[in-house]
Design a protein around this motif. Sequence first.
Motif, PDB file in Angstrom:
ATOM      1  N   ALA A  25       0.831  -1.206   0.000  1.00  0.00           N
ATOM      2  CA  ALA A  25       0.000   0.000   0.000  1.00  0.00           C
ATOM      3  C   ALA A  25       0.862   1.253   0.000  1.00  0.00           C
ATOM      4  CB  ALA A  25      -0.906  -0.002   1.229  1.00  0.00           C
ATOM      5  N   GLY A  26       0.547   2.187  -0.889  1.00  0.00           N
ATOM      6  CA  GLY A  26       1.248   3.458  -0.930  1.00  0.00           C
ATOM      7  C   GLY A  26       2.612   3.411  -1.591  1.00  0.00           C
ATOM      8  N   PHE A  27       2.931   2.320  -2.259  1.00  0.00           N
ATOM      9  CA  PHE A  27       4.253   2.208  -2.866  1.00  0.00           C
ATOM     10  C   PHE A  27       4.437   3.264  -3.949  1.00  0.00           C
ATOM     11  CE2 PHE A  27       7.199   0.320  -6.029  1.00  0.00           C
ATOM     12  CZ  PHE A  27       8.321   0.206  -5.222  1.00  0.00           C
ATOM     13  N   HIS A  28       5.487   4.071  -3.807  1.00  0.00           N
ATOM     14  CA  HIS A  28       5.768   5.161  -4.735  1.00  0.00           C
ATOM     15  C   HIS A  28       7.016   4.877  -5.583  1.00  0.00           C
ATOM     16  CE1 HIS A  28       5.379   9.420  -5.974  1.00  0.00           C
ATOM     17  NE2 HIS A  28       6.701   9.410  -6.017  1.00  0.00           N
ATOM     18  N   VAL A  56      10.165   4.252  -1.122  1.00  0.00           N
ATOM     19  CA  VAL A  56       9.428   5.501  -1.006  1.00  0.00           C
ATOM     20  C   VAL A  56       7.935   5.188  -0.941  1.00  0.00           C
ATOM     21  CG1 VAL A  56       9.042   7.780  -2.005  1.00  0.00           C
ATOM     22  CG2 VAL A  56      11.234   6.615  -2.359  1.00  0.00           C
ATOM     23  N   LEU A  57       7.276   5.740   0.086  1.00  0.00           N
ATOM     24  CA  LEU A  57       5.852   5.488   0.301  1.00  0.00           C
ATOM     25  C   LEU A  57       5.067   6.794   0.316  1.00  0.00           C
ATOM     26  CD1 LEU A  57       5.986   2.842   3.192  1.00  0.00           C
ATOM     27  CD2 LEU A  57       5.745   2.404   0.729  1.00  0.00           C
ATOM     28  N   ASP A  58       3.846   6.745  -0.179  1.00  0.00           N
ATOM     29  CA  ASP A  58       2.942   7.891  -0.096  1.00  0.00           C
ATOM     30  C   ASP A  58       2.264   7.893   1.268  1.00  0.00           C
ATOM     31  OD1 ASP A  58       3.178   9.192  -2.656  1.00  0.00           O
ATOM     32  OD2 ASP A  58       2.265   7.395  -3.517  1.00  0.00           O
ATOM     33  N   THR A  59       3.011   8.309   2.252  1.00  0.00           N
ATOM     34  CA  THR A  59       2.506   8.395   3.618  1.00  0.00           C
ATOM     35  C   THR A  59       3.312   9.430   4.373  1.00  0.00           C
ATOM     36  OG1 THR A  59       2.166   7.188   5.700  1.00  0.00           O
ATOM     37  CG2 THR A  59       4.034   6.520   4.345  1.00  0.00           C
ATOM     38  N   ALA A  82       9.239   8.962   3.221  1.00  0.00           N
ATOM     39  CA  ALA A  82       7.994   9.557   2.753  1.00  0.00           C
ATOM     40  C   ALA A  82       8.214  10.226   1.403  1.00  0.00           C
ATOM     41  CB  ALA A  82       7.481  10.586   3.761  1.00  0.00           C
ATOM     42  N   ALA A  83       7.292  10.033   0.481  1.00  0.00           N
ATOM     43  CA  ALA A  83       7.425  10.625  -0.848  1.00  0.00           C
ATOM     44  C   ALA A  83       7.515  12.141  -0.778  1.00  0.00           C
ATOM     45  CB  ALA A  83       6.240  10.195  -1.719  1.00  0.00           C
ATOM     46  N   ALA A  84       6.876  12.741   0.219  1.00  0.00           N
ATOM     47  CA  ALA A  84       6.893  14.201   0.346  1.00  0.00           C
ATOM     48  C   ALA A  84       8.314  14.739   0.518  1.00  0.00           C
ATOM     49  CB  ALA A  84       6.019  14.636   1.516  1.00  0.00           C
ATOM     50  N   LEU A 118      13.133  13.314 -11.088  1.00  0.00           N
ATOM     51  CA  LEU A 118      13.885  13.929 -10.006  1.00  0.00           C
ATOM     52  C   LEU A 118      15.360  13.577 -10.111  1.00  0.00           C
ATOM     53  CD1 LEU A 118      13.939  15.453  -7.251  1.00  0.00           C
ATOM     54  CD2 LEU A 118      13.544  13.226  -6.164  1.00  0.00           C
ATOM     55  N   GLN A 119      15.661  12.335 -10.372  1.00  0.00           N
ATOM     56  CA  GLN A 119      17.055  11.904 -10.479  1.00  0.00           C
ATOM     57  C   GLN A 119      17.774  12.639 -11.612  1.00  0.00           C
ATOM     58  OE1 GLN A 119      18.824   9.747 -12.929  1.00  0.00           O
ATOM     59  NE2 GLN A 119      20.615  10.150 -11.633  1.00  0.00           N
TER      60      GLN A 119
END
Length: 349
Positions: A25-28, A56-59, A82-84, A118-119
């Motif tokens: 869940a939330g895998f980014h 990286v997770l969307d959390t 966190a992805a943020a 981003l990279q």
Amino acid sequence: MSMTTIRRARDLAGEWITDEVHDIAGFHGAFLAGSAIWLPPEDTVVPASDVDVTIVLDTDRPPDKIGKFRYRDIMLDVSYMAAATLRSVDAVLGDYHLAGTLARPGILADPTGTLTTLQRDVAANFAREHWVRRRCQHARDKVLAGLAGISSTRPLHDNVLAWLFPTGVTTHILLVAGLRSPTIRTRYLAVRQLLHDYDCSKAYEPLLGLLGCREMTGPRAAHHLAAVTGMFDAARALGTTSFPFSSDISEAARPIAIEGSRDLIGRGDHRESVFWLVATASRCQAILDRDAPDERHRFDEPYRQLLGDLGVASFRDLQLRADVVREALPGIMDVAESIIAANPAIRHG
């Protein structure tokens, strides 16, 4: 594991992501960090090394890191982010760990394509003088913030860690200036080579002086390793509480924590072995203090002998040595500036 190439290790890390993680869940996405992105693909993964992977997770609140474990021919060290944290290119470029990681190709999974973009942007700007200097300042600020954690309300082993790791970050200031990996366990070896390459070797002994190990001998380091090995075995067997560093005190991590130090001492880099010896000993003390206090008392004397050889056997010693590190920072920043000025890879102006 000793015959595995960096290329093969990268492939295995990607395989683990595909098999075990990509559908959580939330895998980014996921990317490599550490030596796996800094070393040439044809180099061999040494036994006292692992392959760092960041998921990286969307959390807003990622889980605690998984840590070290064996996967087929390699040791993985897996953490979450966190992805943020990765939303801004500027924020990444100013972060000395993140920028060095994302300046190199190492994306293992990127369902949305944002990590790849981003990279690319980080790589394009990584060597700009403005960002190199900003990252050196970030490392300096990390030293100051870490030393502020020394407190009379904390046990000795926690205060030692609050002194040790920020003191070691002084090497990262210089490695960042040289566009080199701010490595963890072997940071003193890396900065010694950097300073030699830039004709700044006279700055190396003072760095060891901040750590208190300039006069450490090979036999004395071997003596301390024997004691730390006993602490490690006890903490590994008796520890039940989860710490952020728990996987570093495990049978899987023995090649790094114990045998890696033995290798350094055996080849004459005994002073450079001290950093990880103290980190391992202090972490073992923390585990035993929580889960087996009677056993911890058995190691109080050898632990204090190790600290005594570094001149940090008491809270007051640590306070004084923290002040010495703070006072040394302007001179270290001056050395960093000289490396930046001489570094042909940095894009000046």
